[in-house]
Write an enzyme that holds these catalytic residues in place. Structure first.
Site, PDB file in Angstrom:
ATOM      1  N   HIS A 110      -9.780  18.773 -10.990  1.00  0.00           N
ATOM      2  CA  HIS A 110      -9.265  17.348 -11.006  1.00  0.00           C
ATOM      3  C   HIS A 110      -7.774  17.242 -11.268  1.00  0.00           C
ATOM      4  O   HIS A 110      -7.295  18.253 -11.633  1.00  0.00           O
ATOM      5  CB  HIS A 110      -9.938  16.531 -11.939  1.00  0.00           C
ATOM      6  CG  HIS A 110     -11.556  16.565 -11.990  1.00  0.00           C
ATOM      7  ND1 HIS A 110     -12.176  15.698 -10.932  1.00  0.00           N
ATOM      8  CD2 HIS A 110     -12.449  17.268 -12.755  1.00  0.00           C
ATOM      9  CE1 HIS A 110     -13.481  15.661 -11.231  1.00  0.00           C
ATOM     10  NE2 HIS A 110     -13.712  16.675 -12.132  1.00  0.00           N
ATOM     11  N   ASP A 152      -3.143  11.096  -9.794  1.00  0.00           N
ATOM     12  CA  ASP A 152      -2.050  10.406  -8.917  1.00  0.00           C
ATOM     13  C   ASP A 152      -1.818   8.914  -9.409  1.00  0.00           C
ATOM     14  O   ASP A 152      -2.718   8.118  -9.188  1.00  0.00           O
ATOM     15  CB  ASP A 152      -2.719  10.581  -7.436  1.00  0.00           C
ATOM     16  CG  ASP A 152      -1.672   9.626  -6.559  1.00  0.00           C
ATOM     17  OD1 ASP A 152      -0.508   9.348  -6.970  1.00  0.00           O
ATOM     18  OD2 ASP A 152      -2.100   9.481  -5.463  1.00  0.00           O
ATOM     19  N   HIS A 209       0.155   5.811  -8.850  1.00  0.00           N
ATOM     20  CA  HIS A 209       0.887   4.974  -7.700  1.00  0.00           C
ATOM     21  C   HIS A 209       2.206   4.240  -8.390  1.00  0.00           C
ATOM     22  O   HIS A 209       3.166   4.186  -7.776  1.00  0.00           O
ATOM     23  CB  HIS A 209      -0.072   3.871  -7.312  1.00  0.00           C
ATOM     24  CG  HIS A 209      -1.042   4.277  -6.357  1.00  0.00           C
ATOM     25  ND1 HIS A 209      -1.775   3.300  -5.440  1.00  0.00           N
ATOM     26  CD2 HIS A 209      -1.715   5.461  -6.210  1.00  0.00           C
ATOM     27  CE1 HIS A 209      -2.499   4.092  -4.693  1.00  0.00           C
ATOM     28  NE2 HIS A 209      -2.533   5.551  -5.079  1.00  0.00           N
ATOM     29  N   HIS A 265      -5.504   7.465  -9.594  1.00  0.00           N
ATOM     30  CA  HIS A 265      -6.957   7.821  -9.088  1.00  0.00           C
ATOM     31  C   HIS A 265      -6.695   9.371  -9.086  1.00  0.00           C
ATOM     32  O   HIS A 265      -5.739  10.301  -9.199  1.00  0.00           O
ATOM     33  CB  HIS A 265      -7.322   7.388  -7.777  1.00  0.00           C
ATOM     34  CG  HIS A 265      -6.605   7.531  -6.825  1.00  0.00           C
ATOM     35  ND1 HIS A 265      -6.398   8.724  -5.975  1.00  0.00           N
ATOM     36  CD2 HIS A 265      -5.305   6.958  -6.087  1.00  0.00           C
ATOM     37  CE1 HIS A 265      -5.443   8.941  -5.018  1.00  0.00           C
ATOM     38  NE2 HIS A 265      -4.870   7.834  -4.851  1.00  0.00           N
ATOM     39  N   CYS A 266      -8.007  10.374  -8.975  1.00  0.00           N
ATOM     40  CA  CYS A 266      -7.992  11.780  -8.667  1.00  0.00           C
ATOM     41  C   CYS A 266      -7.815  11.774  -7.313  1.00  0.00           C
ATOM     42  O   CYS A 266      -8.361  11.280  -6.179  1.00  0.00           O
ATOM     43  CB  CYS A 266      -9.379  12.226  -9.346  1.00  0.00           C
ATOM     44  SG  CYS A 266      -9.582  13.940  -9.191  1.00  0.00           S
ATOM     45  N   HIS A 276     -13.731  11.918  -4.762  1.00  0.00           N
ATOM     46  CA  HIS A 276     -13.444  11.593  -6.172  1.00  0.00           C
ATOM     47  C   HIS A 276     -13.291   9.997  -6.282  1.00  0.00           C
ATOM     48  O   HIS A 276     -14.032   9.523  -7.236  1.00  0.00           O
ATOM     49  CB  HIS A 276     -12.580  12.352  -6.748  1.00  0.00           C
ATOM     50  CG  HIS A 276     -12.750  13.824  -7.046  1.00  0.00           C
ATOM     51  ND1 HIS A 276     -12.694  14.583  -7.981  1.00  0.00           N
ATOM     52  CD2 HIS A 276     -13.601  14.631  -5.995  1.00  0.00           C
ATOM     53  CE1 HIS A 276     -13.219  15.746  -8.019  1.00  0.00           C
ATOM     54  NE2 HIS A 276     -13.603  15.913  -6.771  1.00  0.00           N
ATOM     55  N   MET A 296     -13.624   7.799  -9.652  1.00  0.00           N
ATOM     56  CA  MET A 296     -12.415   8.121 -10.509  1.00  0.00           C
ATOM     57  C   MET A 296     -11.199   7.754 -10.133  1.00  0.00           C
ATOM     58  O   MET A 296     -10.188   8.105  -9.557  1.00  0.00           O
ATOM     59  CB  MET A 296     -12.514   9.940 -10.115  1.00  0.00           C
ATOM     60  CG  MET A 296     -11.794  10.488 -11.414  1.00  0.00           C
ATOM     61  SD  MET A 296     -12.025  12.341 -11.066  1.00  0.00           S
ATOM     62  CE  MET A 296     -11.382  12.901 -12.714  1.00  0.00           C
ATOM     63  N   HIS A 340     -11.865 -14.320  -5.850  1.00  0.00           N
ATOM     64  CA  HIS A 340     -11.894 -15.831  -5.965  1.00  0.00           C
ATOM     65  C   HIS A 340     -12.432 -16.084  -7.418  1.00  0.00           C
ATOM     66  O   HIS A 340     -13.462 -15.480  -7.553  1.00  0.00           O
ATOM     67  CB  HIS A 340     -12.797 -16.406  -4.718  1.00  0.00           C
ATOM     68  CG  HIS A 340     -12.693 -17.731  -4.822  1.00  0.00           C
ATOM     69  ND1 HIS A 340     -11.887 -18.750  -4.171  1.00  0.00           N
ATOM     70  CD2 HIS A 340     -13.888 -18.508  -5.073  1.00  0.00           C
ATOM     71  CE1 HIS A 340     -12.238 -20.039  -4.533  1.00  0.00           C
ATOM     72  NE2 HIS A 340     -13.685 -20.035  -5.004  1.00  0.00           N
ATOM     73  N   GLU A 397      -6.420 -20.280  -3.720  1.00  0.00           N
ATOM     74  CA  GLU A 397      -8.023 -20.206  -3.855  1.00  0.00           C
ATOM     75  C   GLU A 397      -8.352 -18.913  -3.734  1.00  0.00           C
ATOM     76  O   GLU A 397      -9.312 -18.525  -4.707  1.00  0.00           O
ATOM     77  CB  GLU A 397      -8.241 -20.955  -2.968  1.00  0.00           C
ATOM     78  CG  GLU A 397      -8.111 -20.662  -1.394  1.00  0.00           C
ATOM     79  CD  GLU A 397      -8.815 -21.572  -0.288  1.00  0.00           C
ATOM     80  OE1 GLU A 397      -9.807 -22.091  -0.596  1.00  0.00           O
ATOM     81  OE2 GLU A 397      -7.973 -21.767   0.833  1.00  0.00           O
ATOM     82  N   THR A 398      -7.884 -17.933  -2.968  1.00  0.00           N
ATOM     83  CA  THR A 398      -8.344 -16.591  -2.659  1.00  0.00           C
ATOM     84  C   THR A 398      -7.278 -15.715  -2.696  1.00  0.00           C
ATOM     85  O   THR A 398      -6.189 -15.983  -1.967  1.00  0.00           O
ATOM     86  CB  THR A 398      -9.490 -16.509  -1.755  1.00  0.00           C
ATOM     87  OG1 THR A 398     -10.567 -17.305  -1.968  1.00  0.00           O
ATOM     88  CG2 THR A 398      -9.893 -15.033  -1.431  1.00  0.00           C
ATOM     89  N   HIS A 440     -14.803 -12.671  -2.123  1.00  0.00           N
ATOM     90  CA  HIS A 440     -15.383 -13.787  -1.190  1.00  0.00           C
ATOM     91  C   HIS A 440     -15.741 -13.526   0.101  1.00  0.00           C
ATOM     92  O   HIS A 440     -15.687 -14.362   0.810  1.00  0.00           O
ATOM     93  CB  HIS A 440     -14.173 -15.097  -1.470  1.00  0.00           C
ATOM     94  CG  HIS A 440     -14.786 -16.180  -1.216  1.00  0.00           C
ATOM     95  ND1 HIS A 440     -15.290 -16.899   0.044  1.00  0.00           N
ATOM     96  CD2 HIS A 440     -14.973 -17.335  -1.995  1.00  0.00           C
ATOM     97  CE1 HIS A 440     -15.757 -18.073  -0.377  1.00  0.00           C
ATOM     98  NE2 HIS A 440     -15.576 -18.281  -1.535  1.00  0.00           N
TER      99      HIS A 440
END
Length: 368
Positions: free
Chosen positions: A118, A121, A123, A158-159, A169, A174, A279, A303-304, A330
């Site tokens: 494993h 990463d 971001h 994430h992996c 993964h 993950m 939403h 709204e969304t 939504h």
């Protein structure tokens, strides 16, 4: 939100250079992390966040994080199991909270009881595949890596072991989120300071569970045994399950989120693999930081709001009425048929000015 219980040791800062403001290409303050205060952040399971201050200390700090990888058989729906790949045993992994220009010092532990390689990463990180190249650990190994959180916002982690192992993964659970707050705290669409009373962490997880010839979901004795079958399912780009926070019912019933009228609540939502849209039924996004960037002016009254795959997006809403609210994807098919829904129970006094039932349901009167 409770203030952090961190105990800070006074250590002099060695050097700081001027920050060029107003440009995303500006030079970040250069600090020697060996001379900065250090904080140990205790991880907590979603949908909650660790203790933190909304406004950071004047100087950057080194935030120490420890994540233990756990491969575990998880029942995601009645009678449906997956070998979940997890950080600290939860899907999603715990939320990490720091401030802009803080240093994140992560120790990643892969116990001998696991069977797979494993890594992680971020971001939010710069270089080395988000730290993925520096954090590869086999079972029985641990590694420590540090990065500077130079961008404010909410970011997926994430992996990412490489090749097809990356999606395998991620869609096995993950993934998680790190929130990098501006050092001075959040500001609204007018540039004024804004705070929140509570924060909830809601992540949509897509799963791809293989079935046998009779249509029953398969179950495997160890993680890699099912990878070949799982690839056949996810190549259709059609999830078998779309669920909030790892398992059906994670945010409903006794697990519903709770707030009070007048609470300003920050919802941080993410999707590590596919696009979604959120939403709040009965409410709105008073403020939403599209794309997850706290460096941009938030939009108002959505709204969304969209969450691209591989992104985390925060929104803030002040609850004005009591009652039951549904927090949903939504695409209503995915919400109601698959289970991408959470419930928020809000207590307080009703405001007739905002909504009032004029008459109760009754038999339709025949017109003369």
């Amino acid at each position: 939100m409770k203030k952090s219980a961190y105990i800070l040791k006074k250590i002099p800062v060695l050097m700081t250079v001027v920050v060029i403001l107003g440009s995303t290409f500006g030079i970040n303050a250069q600090d020697n992390p060996d001379y900065l205060k250090r904080i140990k952040q205790e991880m907590v399971a979603p949908p909650f966040l660790p203790e933190f201050d909304q406004v950071g200390p004047k100087e950057p700090v080194v935030v120490e994080i420890e994540l233990t990888i756990e491969e575990k058989k998880l029942e995601i729906a009645p009678g449906v199991f997956i070998w979940a790949m997890t950080f600290d045993g939860s899907v999603p992994g715990p939320m990490i909270v720091v401030h802009e220009n803080d240093y994140v010092e992560l120790t990643l532990i892969n116990p001998e009881s696991n069977s797979l390689q494993h890594n992680i990463d971020f971001h939010a990180a710069t270089g080395a595949m988000g730290g993925g190249d520096l954090t590869v650990v086999n079972p029985g190994e641990e590694v420590t890596m540090r990065f500077k959180a130079t961008k404010s916002g909410t970011f997926v982690y994430h992996c990412a072991p490489g090749g097809m192992m990356v999606p395998l993964h991620v869609v096995s659970g993950m993934n998680g989120v790190i929130m990098v707050l501006p050092r001075e705290g959040l500001t609204d669409n007018l540039g004024e300071p804004v705070t929140f009373d509570k924060a909830f962490y809601v992540v949509e997880q897509d799963y791809y569970i293989p079935t046998d010839d009779g249509g029953d979901y398969k179950e495997y004795d160890f993680p890699s045994e099912g990878f070949g079958d799982m690839m056949g399912v996810f190549r259709t780009l059609t999830p078998t399950h779309i669920i909030f926070n790892g398992v059906e019912g994670a945010l409903t019933g006794e697990n519903a989120l709770r707030a009070e009228v007048g609470d300003k609540v920050l919802f941080v939502s993410a999707q590590a693999n596919r696009d979604t849209r959120m939403h709040l039924i009965g409410g709105h996004a008073d403020l939403v930081w599209n794309g997850g960037s706290f460096g941009d002016k938030p939009s108002t009254n959505y709204e969304t709001w969209a969450i691209p795959g591989g992104a985390a997006v925060p929104m803030l809403y002040e609850f004005r009425q009591p009652g039951t609210y549904a927090y949903v994807n939504h695409n209503l098919i995915e919400a109601m048929s698959f289970g991408a829904v959470g419930i928020v129970e809000v207590e307080g006094e009703w405001n007739d000015d905002l909504m009032k039932q004029i008459s109760e349901p009754k038999k339709i009167e025949k017109k003369k």
